[in-house]
Design a protein around this motif. Structure first.
Motif, short mmCIF file in Angstrom:
data_model
loop_
_atom_site.label_atom_id
_atom_site.label_comp_id
_atom_site.label_asym_id
_atom_site.label_seq_id
_atom_site.Cartn_x
_atom_site.Cartn_y
_atom_site.Cartn_z
N TYR A 101 -8.63 -5.74 -6.21
CA TYR A 101 -8.67 -5.26 -4.83
C TYR A 101 -10.04 -4.65 -4.55
O TYR A 101 -10.59 -3.92 -5.38
N LYS A 154 -11.15 -3.16 -1.27
CA LYS A 154 -11.34 -2.39 -0.04
C LYS A 154 -12.34 -1.26 -0.22
O LYS A 154 -13.30 -1.13 0.56
N LYS A 196 -3.69 -11.53 10.01
CA LYS A 196 -2.53 -11.66 9.13
C LYS A 196 -1.25 -11.66 9.97
O LYS A 196 -1.06 -10.80 10.83
N TYR A 223 5.13 -10.85 4.11
CA TYR A 223 4.84 -11.22 2.72
C TYR A 223 3.56 -12.03 2.57
O TYR A 223 3.32 -12.62 1.53
N SER A 283 0.36 -11.95 1.53
CA SER A 283 -0.45 -10.99 0.77
C SER A 283 -1.78 -11.53 0.29
O SER A 283 -2.51 -10.83 -0.42
N GLU A 334 -4.71 -9.23 1.02
CA GLU A 334 -4.60 -7.83 0.61
C GLU A 334 -5.79 -7.31 -0.20
O GLU A 334 -6.17 -6.15 -0.04
N THR A 379 -8.07 -5.67 2.16
CA THR A 379 -7.57 -4.62 3.04
C THR A 379 -6.89 -3.46 2.31
O THR A 379 -6.54 -2.46 2.92
N ARG A 380 -6.71 -3.59 1.00
CA ARG A 380 -6.02 -2.55 0.23
C ARG A 380 -6.73 -2.31 -1.10
O ARG A 380 -7.56 -3.12 -1.55
N MET A 436 -1.52 -3.16 -4.75
CA MET A 436 -0.58 -4.16 -4.29
C MET A 436 0.47 -3.51 -3.38
O MET A 436 1.01 -2.44 -3.72
N SER A 437 0.76 -4.15 -2.28
CA SER A 437 1.75 -3.60 -1.35
C SER A 437 3.15 -3.77 -1.93
O SER A 437 3.39 -4.64 -2.77
N ALA A 451 4.32 -7.31 -1.54
CA ALA A 451 3.72 -8.24 -2.50
C ALA A 451 4.35 -8.08 -3.88
O ALA A 451 4.58 -9.07 -4.59
#
Length: 302
Positions: free
Chosen positions: A156, A158, A172, A176, A178, A181, A184-185, A188-189, A192
């Protein structure tokens, strides 16, 4: 320089090699080196000729699944091949679909009344899946088997992008979705994680069920937590080899010399090389198909 390169190229093409001789009673050693692939990465033929001429090895070797299938299929009906040895130390990776394709041919080999023996110093997860098709699995007395399951570990960016003052424009739609991501993150959401866990659990359950069936134990025999793993390791006094034996992941712990003696008793001794009568995967493949197939990457394609 041109003459030297050209000389290596010609030497690799015209060098006369001794013919492969298979004894009347031999073991096929399936010593796979590299990653199992459906199609090899294209390599410049001049570079390949130089490597072959100098005896150099590829940095990232690959093994065609269809080559393995051809070899096993031919050996199944070859009366000279009495047993097969899976020597998997150098097999670096292989996805479940590729391993199962090879495994199906190994089952046919056994159905023909021939035995399969696996041996290695250490079994990775993909190596062990293939080894589970064997009638007997051997491990070096200083070896180990460690099955970690399947996981997904994306990166990730971000925070890094913000520090570099890089702007992203992401569009987006869907809970789901992802794929974006990482931009943007920083983690992990939950969505996801839920989606990834669904397919990873299914894959792991499939792995466990197939191995457990072939090895004759219950799927609960797999360690799902660190606590369970530590408990069983303590029972084995921290000995990874004994742990594998206790868990019935392997059948025997023998040195290469001891394993070699067992095979000599089965197929006879190659006294010149001080080992059992055998033919390697590459040598047997050269009997099944031409040594230097001519492939034009510009025309030989779909």
């Amino acid at each position: 320089l041109f003459i030297i390169v050209f000389g290596f190229f010609i030497a690799a093409l015209v060098q006369e090699e001794e013919g492969v001789v298979v004894a009347d009673k031999s073991a096929l050693v399936l010593d796979l080196t590299g990653a199992l692939v459906e199609e090899k990465t294209w390599v410049d033929p001049v570079s390949q000729a130089i490597n072959e001429g100098t005896g150099s090895k590829d940095e990232d070797p690959e093994v065609l699944v269809r080559d393995v299938v051809k070899v096993v299929r031919e050996a199944t009906t070859d009366k000279r091949i009495q047993v097969m040895v899976l020597r998997l130390d150098e097999m670096t990776s292989g996805s479940m679909d590729k391993l199962q394709v090879i495994g199906a041919e190994l089952e046919k080999f056994k159905a023909a009344g021939k035995k399969i023996y696996a041996t290695a110093s250490y079994y990775s997860q993909s190596q062990y899946f293939l080894a589970s098709y064997a009638d007997s699995i051997n491990i070096n007395p200083m070896g180990s088997v460690l099955l970690e399951g399947f996981g997904s570990f994306p990166m990730y960016y971000k925070a890094a992008l913000e520090k570099l003052q890089i702007s992203t424009h992401v569009f987006k739609v869907g809970t789901y979705k992802s794929a974006v991501e990482p931009f943007t993150r920083n983690d992990m959401s939950p969505e996801a994680k839920e989606a990834n866990k669904a397919w990873l659990d299914e894959l792991w359950a499939n792995y466990k069920q197939q191995v457990a069936t072939r090895r004759g134990f219950d799927v609960s025999n797999f360690d799902e937590t660190y606590a369970r793993l530590l408990e069983r390791l303590k029972a084995a006094n921290g000995d990874m080899t004994q742990y594998a034996l206790d868990a019935k992941l392997v059948d025997a712990a023998k040195t290469r010399q001891e394993f070699r003696k067992d095979l000599i008793a089965l197929v006879g001794e190659d006294k010149e090389n001080h080992t059992f009568n055998q033919v390697s995967f590459e040598d047997y493949l050269s009997l099944v198909q031409p040594k230097h197939p001519v492939v034009n990457p510009l025309t030989d394609k779909v």
